[in-house]
Design a protein around this motif. Structure first.
Motif, PDB file in Angstrom:
ATOM      1  N   UNK A 181      47.505  30.968  55.236  1.00  0.00           N
ATOM      2  CA  UNK A 181      47.757  32.383  54.948  1.00  0.00           C
ATOM      3  C   UNK A 181      47.417  32.794  53.519  1.00  0.00           C
ATOM      4  N   UNK A 182      47.467  31.863  52.587  1.00  0.00           N
ATOM      5  CA  UNK A 182      47.242  32.208  51.177  1.00  0.00           C
ATOM      6  C   UNK A 182      45.932  31.609  50.663  1.00  0.00           C
ATOM      7  N   UNK A 183      45.807  30.290  50.749  1.00  0.00           N
ATOM      8  CA  UNK A 183      44.632  29.645  50.153  1.00  0.00           C
ATOM      9  C   UNK A 183      43.332  30.000  50.872  1.00  0.00           C
ATOM     10  N   UNK A 184      43.426  30.435  52.121  1.00  0.00           N
ATOM     11  CA  UNK A 184      42.200  30.780  52.860  1.00  0.00           C
ATOM     12  C   UNK A 184      41.740  32.216  52.619  1.00  0.00           C
ATOM     13  N   UNK A 185      42.463  32.978  51.800  1.00  0.00           N
ATOM     14  CA  UNK A 185      42.049  34.362  51.509  1.00  0.00           C
ATOM     15  C   UNK A 185      40.641  34.348  50.917  1.00  0.00           C
ATOM     16  N   UNK A 186      39.775  35.163  51.465  1.00  0.00           N
ATOM     17  CA  UNK A 186      38.358  35.165  51.108  1.00  0.00           C
ATOM     18  C   UNK A 186      38.120  36.002  49.850  1.00  0.00           C
ATOM     19  N   UNK A 187      38.370  35.411  48.696  1.00  0.00           N
ATOM     20  CA  UNK A 187      38.260  36.135  47.424  1.00  0.00           C
ATOM     21  C   UNK A 187      36.865  36.723  47.202  1.00  0.00           C
ATOM     22  N   UNK A 188      35.851  35.952  47.516  1.00  0.00           N
ATOM     23  CA  UNK A 188      34.474  36.379  47.259  1.00  0.00           C
ATOM     24  C   UNK A 188      34.122  37.655  48.016  1.00  0.00           C
ATOM     25  N   UNK A 189      34.376  37.684  49.338  1.00  0.00           N
ATOM     26  CA  UNK A 189      33.992  38.836  50.142  1.00  0.00           C
ATOM     27  C   UNK A 189      34.886  40.051  49.878  1.00  0.00           C
ATOM     28  N   UNK A 190      36.169  39.822  49.626  1.00  0.00           N
ATOM     29  CA  UNK A 190      37.063  40.951  49.326  1.00  0.00           C
ATOM     30  C   UNK A 190      36.666  41.597  48.001  1.00  0.00           C
ATOM     31  N   UNK A 191      36.393  40.760  47.003  1.00  0.00           N
ATOM     32  CA  UNK A 191      35.987  41.289  45.694  1.00  0.00           C
ATOM     33  C   UNK A 191      34.678  42.075  45.810  1.00  0.00           C
ATOM     34  N   UNK A 192      33.744  41.543  46.595  1.00  0.00           N
ATOM     35  CA  UNK A 192      32.457  42.225  46.788  1.00  0.00           C
ATOM     36  C   UNK A 192      32.644  43.572  47.465  1.00  0.00           C
ATOM     37  N   UNK A 193      33.508  43.622  48.483  1.00  0.00           N
ATOM     38  CA  UNK A 193      33.744  44.861  49.227  1.00  0.00           C
ATOM     39  C   UNK A 193      34.397  45.909  48.339  1.00  0.00           C
ATOM     40  N   UNK A 194      35.333  45.493  47.508  1.00  0.00           N
ATOM     41  CA  UNK A 194      36.011  46.439  46.604  1.00  0.00           C
ATOM     42  C   UNK A 194      35.019  46.992  45.583  1.00  0.00           C
ATOM     43  N   UNK A 195      34.159  46.133  45.056  1.00  0.00           N
ATOM     44  CA  UNK A 195      33.160  46.574  44.075  1.00  0.00           C
ATOM     45  C   UNK A 195      32.221  47.616  44.670  1.00  0.00           C
ATOM     46  N   UNK A 196      31.837  47.393  45.935  1.00  0.00           N
ATOM     47  CA  UNK A 196      30.908  48.325  46.580  1.00  0.00           C
ATOM     48  C   UNK A 196      31.547  49.688  46.820  1.00  0.00           C
ATOM     49  N   UNK A 197      32.767  49.683  47.272  1.00  0.00           N
ATOM     50  CA  UNK A 197      33.407  50.937  47.655  1.00  0.00           C
ATOM     51  C   UNK A 197      34.152  51.606  46.509  1.00  0.00           C
ATOM     52  N   UNK A 198      34.660  50.786  45.578  1.00  0.00           N
ATOM     53  CA  UNK A 198      35.456  51.330  44.462  1.00  0.00           C
ATOM     54  C   UNK A 198      34.925  50.764  43.153  1.00  0.00           C
ATOM     55  N   UNK A 199      33.763  51.232  42.712  1.00  0.00           N
ATOM     56  CA  UNK A 199      33.146  50.696  41.491  1.00  0.00           C
ATOM     57  C   UNK A 199      34.023  50.863  40.248  1.00  0.00           C
ATOM     58  N   UNK A 200      34.911  51.855  40.263  1.00  0.00           N
ATOM     59  CA  UNK A 200      35.781  52.061  39.106  1.00  0.00           C
ATOM     60  C   UNK A 200      36.825  50.958  38.957  1.00  0.00           C
ATOM     61  N   UNK A 201      36.966  50.108  39.974  1.00  0.00           N
ATOM     62  CA  UNK A 201      37.954  49.014  39.919  1.00  0.00           C
ATOM     63  C   UNK A 201      37.319  47.691  39.500  1.00  0.00           C
ATOM     64  N   UNK A 202      36.072  47.755  39.054  1.00  0.00           N
ATOM     65  CA  UNK A 202      35.341  46.544  38.725  1.00  0.00           C
ATOM     66  C   UNK A 202      36.072  45.673  37.707  1.00  0.00           C
TER      67      UNK A 202
END
Length: 419
Positions: free
Chosen positions: A292-313
């Motif tokens: 539930x915790x260690x398998x969180x996909x940091x790479x893809x979540x971070x990429x998705x946030x950057x694409x949709x919310x560039x101000x949160x970079x």
């Protein structure tokens, strides 16, 4: 009464012994001491098992027909015994324990290893008597620790598909079915045990204990009443997590968790905690945290946030794991306080640290106190089974709320406009 469920409160019934008074046709009252009864563990309501009723009916018939000395031989099956209970209304007391041996005297199936069990369970608990292989469905009871071998041994697998019903496998083959009763004791059928290799029977015999006459469980319902058991709390949690991951994947084109063969291996290690020890607690917390915790996909979540919310970079630069997932959820859910609802994941992470003894004793106690309070328990709670069960419940509720709060309609509208 339906099966082993009380009609009045729904709790489980167990076999017990007590006094039963009967009024005959001539208004004479007789009593039976040490009578097998089904007693509710909740409201103490008493029910008469079919086997008990059948014997009492036959005895009453004999007594009522015995109107002359010439027929007195018919009543020899009854052994009178003084009863400590003084009741002027009852003219005669009979010892049911001695009477039943005249009715139920069949020879049980042969055993290679002699186990502790009580034949009364077979004869008086509903649904167990069979006209073939007498005694096959006699419940045999074990300490809960009997399951440890099958949990940890590399040649075996254990699947607790429901909270009180499970399967043991040897390799890929079904090995034996078992139940867990209200007193946290393991139940197996004598007939199933007798089909095992002798060395396996000797292992089971080492954890064999006397009957507590309680077999009310999903094991009994599935095996005797052919009622399919509900999924265990742990399997329900995994199902709700899967629903959440699939909804996010389908509607947001995002993999919340990294899925690989290791994840599948970890999932198999998540099962109901059976023993109140830190070792058993750790064996659940570590794989649960991995999944539930260690398998969180940091790479893809971070990429998705950057694409949709560039101000949160900049904000997401140092975020990972639960905090990164929390930020994504805050942007893609409605009508939910994510900071509050995601709290069980933080508790899980801390309990993993607690169970692995990664702190000094004082720090560990402080962190465990904090975890218990955040779960709504007393901070002094140290029953690991209670802590684990509460955590599982909170995590399941968390995923249910996540599923209900995702902005699915908004994403559907975006996809429609892109077509």
């Amino acid at each position: 009464m339906s099966g082993l469920n009380c009609d009045k409160c729904g709790r489980k019934l167990h076999l017990d012994y007590g006094d039963k008074k009967i009024k005959l046709k001539d208004d004479k009252k007789i009593g039976f001491a040490k009578t097998p009864l089904l007693v509710c563990s909740g409201c103490n309501s008493r029910y008469i098992p079919y086997g008990t009723k059948e014997i009492i009916d036959q005895i009453c018939t004999i007594i009522q027909e015995d109107t002359s000395k010439e027929k007195s031989g018919n009543i020899e099956v009854i052994v009178k015994e003084n009863c400590e209970i003084e009741n002027l209304e009852v003219s005669e007391w009979y010892d049911f324990d001695k009477i039943k041996a005249r009715f139920f005297n069949e020879k049980f199936m042969a055993e290679k290893v002699k186990f502790l069990y009580d034949k009364d369970d077979y004869y008086f608990i509903p649904g167990l008597i069979r006209p073939w292989r007498t005694g096959f469905l006699t419940p045999v009871f074990f300490n809960i620790e009997v399951l440890l071998k099958y949990i940890h041994h590399p040649d075996y697998g254990l699947d607790i598909g429901a909270d009180t019903f499970g399967y043991i496998y040897k390799g890929d083959e079904h090995f034996i079915t078992f139940g867990i009763n209200e007193n946290n004791r393991v139940i197996m059928w004598l007939g199933d045990i007798s089909n095992l290799a002798v060395e396996e029977q000797f292992y089971l015999r080492s954890e064999n204990i006397s009957s507590d006459h309680s077999i009310g469980s999903e094991f009994y319902e599935a095996e005797i009443e052919v009622t399919w058991a509900n999924a265990s709390a742990e399997k329900t949690l995994l199902k709700k997590r899967l629903e959440f991951n699939e909804k996010v994947r389908s509607h947001f084109a995002l993999s919340i968790a990294q899925l690989d063969t290791e994840t599948l291996r970890v999932t198999k290690n998540i099962h109901k905690i059976l023993i109140n020890t830190n070792s058993a607690f750790k064996d659940l917390m570590i794989p649960l945290n991995e999944l539930l915790v260690e398998s969180i996909n940091n790479k893809d979540i971070r990429k998705k946030i950057k694409e949709k919310y560039p101000d949160l970079k900049e904000e997401i630069k140092d975020k990972k794991g639960i905090k990164l997932l929390q930020l994504w959820l805050e942007k893609n859910t409605d009508n939910i306080d994510i900071s509050m609802e995601i709290a069980p994941l933080f508790v899980l992470y801390d309990l993993r640290l607690v169970s692995a003894h990664l702190y000094s004793d004082e720090s560990r106690e402080d962190l465990l106190n904090s975890c218990c309070l955040r779960l709504g328990l007393q901070k002094e709670e140290r029953n690991y089974i209670i802590i684990a069960n509460t955590l599982i419940e909170k995590l399941t509720t968390m995923y249910i709320k996540f599923n209900q709060s995702l902005r699915l309609k908004e994403m559907e509208d975006i996809k429609e406009n892109e077509r």
